[in-house]
Design an enzyme around this catalytic site. Sequence first.
Site, PDB file in Angstrom:
ATOM      1  N   HIS A 102       8.498  12.490 -10.479  1.00 23.91           N
ATOM      2  CA  HIS A 102       8.530  10.488 -10.583  1.00 23.91           C
ATOM      3  C   HIS A 102      10.369  10.804 -11.304  1.00 23.91           C
ATOM      4  O   HIS A 102      10.929  10.889 -10.427  1.00 23.91           O
ATOM      5  CB  HIS A 102       7.286   9.968 -11.824  1.00 23.91           C
ATOM      6  CG  HIS A 102       7.408   9.350 -11.248  1.00 23.91           C
ATOM      7  ND1 HIS A 102       7.131   8.195 -10.349  1.00 23.91           N
ATOM      8  CD2 HIS A 102       7.729   7.703 -12.657  1.00 23.91           C
ATOM      9  CE1 HIS A 102       6.871   7.124 -10.489  1.00 23.91           C
ATOM     10  NE2 HIS A 102       7.809   6.925 -11.606  1.00 23.91           N
ATOM     11  N   HIS A 140       5.079   8.596 -17.873  1.00 26.89           N
ATOM     12  CA  HIS A 140       5.877   7.361 -17.158  1.00 26.89           C
ATOM     13  C   HIS A 140       7.731   7.776 -18.455  1.00 26.89           C
ATOM     14  O   HIS A 140       7.685   6.658 -19.303  1.00 26.89           O
ATOM     15  CB  HIS A 140       5.613   6.297 -16.877  1.00 26.89           C
ATOM     16  CG  HIS A 140       6.307   6.055 -15.874  1.00 26.89           C
ATOM     17  ND1 HIS A 140       7.780   5.317 -16.742  1.00 26.89           N
ATOM     18  CD2 HIS A 140       6.474   5.363 -14.586  1.00 26.89           C
ATOM     19  CE1 HIS A 140       8.182   4.560 -15.507  1.00 26.89           C
ATOM     20  NE2 HIS A 140       7.510   4.524 -14.128  1.00 26.89           N
ATOM     21  N   CYS A 194       0.569  -1.342  -0.131  1.00 23.31           N
ATOM     22  CA  CYS A 194       0.029   0.065   0.105  1.00 23.31           C
ATOM     23  C   CYS A 194       0.436   1.676   0.475  1.00 23.31           C
ATOM     24  O   CYS A 194       0.359   2.238  -0.577  1.00 23.31           O
ATOM     25  CB  CYS A 194      -1.010   0.059   1.088  1.00 23.31           C
ATOM     26  SG  CYS A 194      -1.902  -1.457   1.437  1.00 23.31           S
ATOM     27  N   MET A 252      -8.045   1.225  -7.064  1.00 20.54           N
ATOM     28  CA  MET A 252      -8.133   0.305  -5.552  1.00 20.54           C
ATOM     29  C   MET A 252      -8.126  -0.662  -6.557  1.00 20.54           C
ATOM     30  O   MET A 252      -8.740  -1.522  -6.744  1.00 20.54           O
ATOM     31  CB  MET A 252      -8.412   0.808  -4.605  1.00 20.54           C
ATOM     32  CG  MET A 252      -8.475   0.224  -4.173  1.00 20.54           C
ATOM     33  SD  MET A 252      -6.730   0.020  -2.699  1.00 20.54           S
ATOM     34  CE  MET A 252      -7.440  -0.706  -1.687  1.00 20.54           C
ATOM     35  N   CYS A 302       1.189   3.661  -3.280  1.00 22.86           N
ATOM     36  CA  CYS A 302       0.789   4.111  -3.675  1.00 22.86           C
ATOM     37  C   CYS A 302      -0.170   5.395  -2.556  1.00 22.86           C
ATOM     38  O   CYS A 302       0.410   6.664  -2.815  1.00 22.86           O
ATOM     39  CB  CYS A 302      -0.076   3.907  -4.661  1.00 22.86           C
ATOM     40  SG  CYS A 302      -0.086   3.125  -5.871  1.00 22.86           S
ATOM     41  N   HIS A 303      -0.224   5.017  -1.225  1.00 23.03           N
ATOM     42  CA  HIS A 303      -0.938   5.802  -0.130  1.00 23.03           C
ATOM     43  C   HIS A 303       0.746   7.032   0.675  1.00 23.03           C
ATOM     44  O   HIS A 303      -0.156   7.386   1.159  1.00 23.03           O
ATOM     45  CB  HIS A 303      -1.277   4.787   0.919  1.00 23.03           C
ATOM     46  CG  HIS A 303      -2.568   4.443  -0.078  1.00 23.03           C
ATOM     47  ND1 HIS A 303      -3.886   4.842  -0.792  1.00 23.03           N
ATOM     48  CD2 HIS A 303      -2.899   3.372  -0.668  1.00 23.03           C
ATOM     49  CE1 HIS A 303      -4.883   4.434  -1.839  1.00 23.03           C
ATOM     50  NE2 HIS A 303      -4.720   2.779  -1.351  1.00 23.03           N
TER      51      HIS A 303
END
Lengths: 583, 583
Positions: free
Chosen positions: A363, A406, A83, A124, A86-87
């Site tokens: 990124h 990306h 998790c 999700m 991403c979070h």
Amino acid sequence: MKHLRPHFRLLMSSAAMALAVSAQAVPAQEKPADHGDDASAAYQPSMTTLGELNVEIPGRKPGDPVMTPDEYQNANTIYFERCAGCHGVLRKGATGKALTTDITREGGFDYLRDFITYGSPAGMPNWGTSGDMTEEEVDMMARYLLLDPAAPPEFGMPEMRASWKVMVPPEERPTEKMNDIAIDNLFSVTLRDAGQVALIDGASYEIKAVIDTGYAVHISRISASGRYLFVIGRDARVTMIDMFMDPPAPVAEIKVGTEARSVETSKFEGWEDKYAIAGSYWPPQYVIMDGNTLEPLKIKSTRGMIYDEQIFHPEPRVASILASHYKPEFIVNVKETGMILMVDYSDINNLAVTEIEAERFLHDGGLDSTGRYFLVAANARGKVAVVDTKEGKLAALLETGGQTPHPGRGANFVHPTYGPVWATSHLGDETVALIGTDPEGHPDQAWTVVQTLYSMGGGSLFVKTHPESEHLYVDAPLNPDAEISGSVAVFKIADMTEEEPEFVELPIVEWAGIAEGQPRVVQGEFNQEGNEIWFSVWNGADKESAIVVVDDKTLEMKHVIKDPRLITPTGKFNVFNTRSDVY
Amino acid sequence: MKHLRPHFRLLMSSAAMALAVSAQAVPAQEKPADHGDDASAAYQPSMTTLGELNVEIPGRKPGDPVMTPDEYQNANTIYFERCAGCHGVLRKGATGKALTTDITREGGFDYLRDFITYGSPAGMPNWGTSGDMTEEEVDMMARYLLLDPAAPPEFGMPEMRASWKVMVPPEERPTEKMNDIAIDNLFSVTLRDAGQVALIDGASYEIKAVIDTGYAVHISRISASGRYLFVIGRDARVTMIDMFMDPPAPVAEIKVGTEARSVETSKFEGWEDKYAIAGSYWPPQYVIMDGNTLEPLKIKSTRGMIYDEQIFHPEPRVASILASHYKPEFIVNVKETGMILMVDYSDINNLAVTEIEAERFLHDGGLDSTGRYFLVAANARGKVAVVDTKEGKLAALLETGGQTPHPGRGANFVHPTYGPVWATSHLGDETVALIGTDPEGHPDQAWTVVQTLYSMGGGSLFVKTHPESEHLYVDAPLNPDAEISGSVAVFKIADMTEEEPEFVELPIVEWAGIAEGQPRVVQGEFNQEGNEIWFSVWNGADKESAIVVVDDKTLEMKHVIKDPRLITPTGKFNVFNTRSDVY
């Protein structure tokens, strides 16, 4: 063998696409055997915290379930592995939504359980119905999210020094190259789930060494001289490999945090091989190390203000780092604050850092063909920031027109109409944006999207070309369509005079002859000469993977590298192209 | 009138001295009427936190007392007003010991209660027996310290902008000076407990204006042009006063945090009056503001690594700030990390900061006579760090030989034997260290203590001289001996050829004719011409205070300024000397 498919645009449903994107950050394969120990150790809550859990949970609604200390620790480990990418460790959100307790308690236990089980169209993953988590694990994670996040411990100089090992001190290393490998044409190949890199000879396709590293090596970088290879695992383990040894072998190692993505080495004239730098996700910081031994010298926190709102962010993660060719500087990209840091390494006890306000969710990125401009994606904002590394200033901030760019390091070539361009594909759609990079020769096109190409479909991670090549390659490993994720699109640069140039699709998985599983084709990388491009055929850890070598002139399969040791190959880094920033 | 006392050395007991030092940081007078609202609002714990308090306290020992939400809030306010200055908001310790719960719970409730009541020889004031806290308050504070500290909220751009007021916009301000005040000879005098500054004419001694400001204004700084006066309260309220108005009046105001100490304005050629900067204790950060309106432009966190151990510190407070004359830079001194930041304000969207590793517990300091070198005390380490502002590097780090140097901005003069020196007195003993500042003309003496003077006793805060003066003045306001704290020592510079020069002691309190209370004499400040020095006679808020003006040539009392509005006068800042860094 050429497999031609007419140009088409696959507009994926947002749900499927988002799932694919999330899967990239936390792939189902991610079950490291040698990884759990480190991670769980780092995240082990104190007994004080644990003691608290069984009694009263702050803000808990009446009837909300509680959890045992063992459950809490297991949940912490799962959160880190599945998790946090991403979070965020502190759940402030980034690619994924924020999961702070003001939000999770608003929803409550049932809501969380269902969300984790079934996922959502917004991205999700369906951890329950996919089988990645058991019903009990989903239940546990829902309860876990009702508790305040346990900030993992800091990881400063004492921890780094304790982890630091010099296996072969500089004075015991060879004074000349002891092997007969053409180092500049070696490929350093990430064996993701094995926690290894393979060094593969670019001419003979022979695996010269398989070296234990951190888990899921994110990148390989080569020292300016070409002698030392630096790799960094997601578990923040940096391994320094001496390419002069026979076979090349690790000479130093360090852990720089509990989660990390980036490593680089000093490249400015007069500073070659002097320093290495690694950037961490947790703690949010970077460390400058001795380029000869990995001795940690200077740690700098990235905690600070978000560039636009100027609100403090406790967890601004270091996304990517690149060495400048124009100055003794590292370019450090900080995700959550949207700051690009120009870190002057010429005097690290009086460290000068210029903090360029760019855009949130930075990124990865790369240099333009001249090496002067650095282009980096602000992926969740659909933008690319351009830094003039000579002036140390933001040159431009532009929208790519696509969803979630990306670029990897991107791809530089001379467009037949618009001159020098840099390309990025997108996670979120099938477009490839070509951005003009020549403010002197083509000022009208500079830092604008001069052309949009339409590739096979969304879920692309990397584009690639080479100064000797006439092609632009676009992968799509995260596309849910197995035919697309198993292929690569090739655009002929000369055809880009057309408004919507066609592409050729190479059936890489088919060429690899792998029947079992659903391998993804990822990350083209050229050899030193620029006449071959290699693609990873990335299968499950328990299944056969491969690397397929394509002849750049004929676009035909030239060779397939298979070996039982090639477990989950992903990124590949040709020594010469990487150290010279040829991409 | 000259009161001569033979040279003597008062070596205070460490207990008495330490108490005096602590008293400085949190004086008993500190009971602001208009201060409580802001502070308690900022520290109001969330209901979640409060909800937790009545149920289970993490790590609480069986039998440890609990506290109600009301008590918690009161305790938070008291902690902020009395304790945070020394122990830190997050209780990590600085001048005072660390009070994190691993330590307080080890001791337990009874231990804490007794400690707060009776104090300690190591410097903890006797809050109970002194009558500053009631028995109930001491009990409450002991319980409070058994709980984890509630980190106060962040104070970022939204909070700053909400607090920002422009009372008179630039276009409505006078275009020329509207009053007949000789601004360059005005004194801005902190009226500490009144939350005001008084502007006093240096020639007539007339109070020209009394202006509401933040509580306990820590310093006044003048813009390079001399037009604007900036003051900052301990409550982090910055007030900008236009000296062209008749009378001079505030034109803008902002709150930059919940606790602060430092404000400064850009002085480099071409950047005069362009920016202001304020540094906070909480949150640990600084903000660059428009020099014309106080509009907050750029906030930068100081959270980061301690310079030597390289361990993350969550609360590195900004102690003092000075504007460079050599570059467009602010020199920002960060206490807990020991970093001196050279903040380049020439491009604040691409902010370049050079972080000089100096020494922990940086406090205040000033420039040498040439303006090139900045000397700053690392007070708890007994050291002075010297920064070459031209080169942006640490020039030296030296021990003063005394205990807890407290230079203010220090004092520059030409020593008859050793050439240009800079002086600092000490909180912890009676010594005054003279440090050579002329690396070209006197290289052997540069950045070494060339001579130690022995003054009246410990508890000194400020030394002072002036290019036109032949004297060095040394106060001792925190000395527990009323005769010493009520006097000032004067050394004749010409006498410094002797190994241990004698000093003359001026009975300032006696000259002021104040019988009630035990006023302290603090902070000499010269007028513009350099022929008078002013001393504050700082009494309790409900008692008469004064300013005594001394003739620098004769060392005789020249004038006593008394006025009912002169409540608790402390720091005084002559406009010309402050803006020109004459000290």
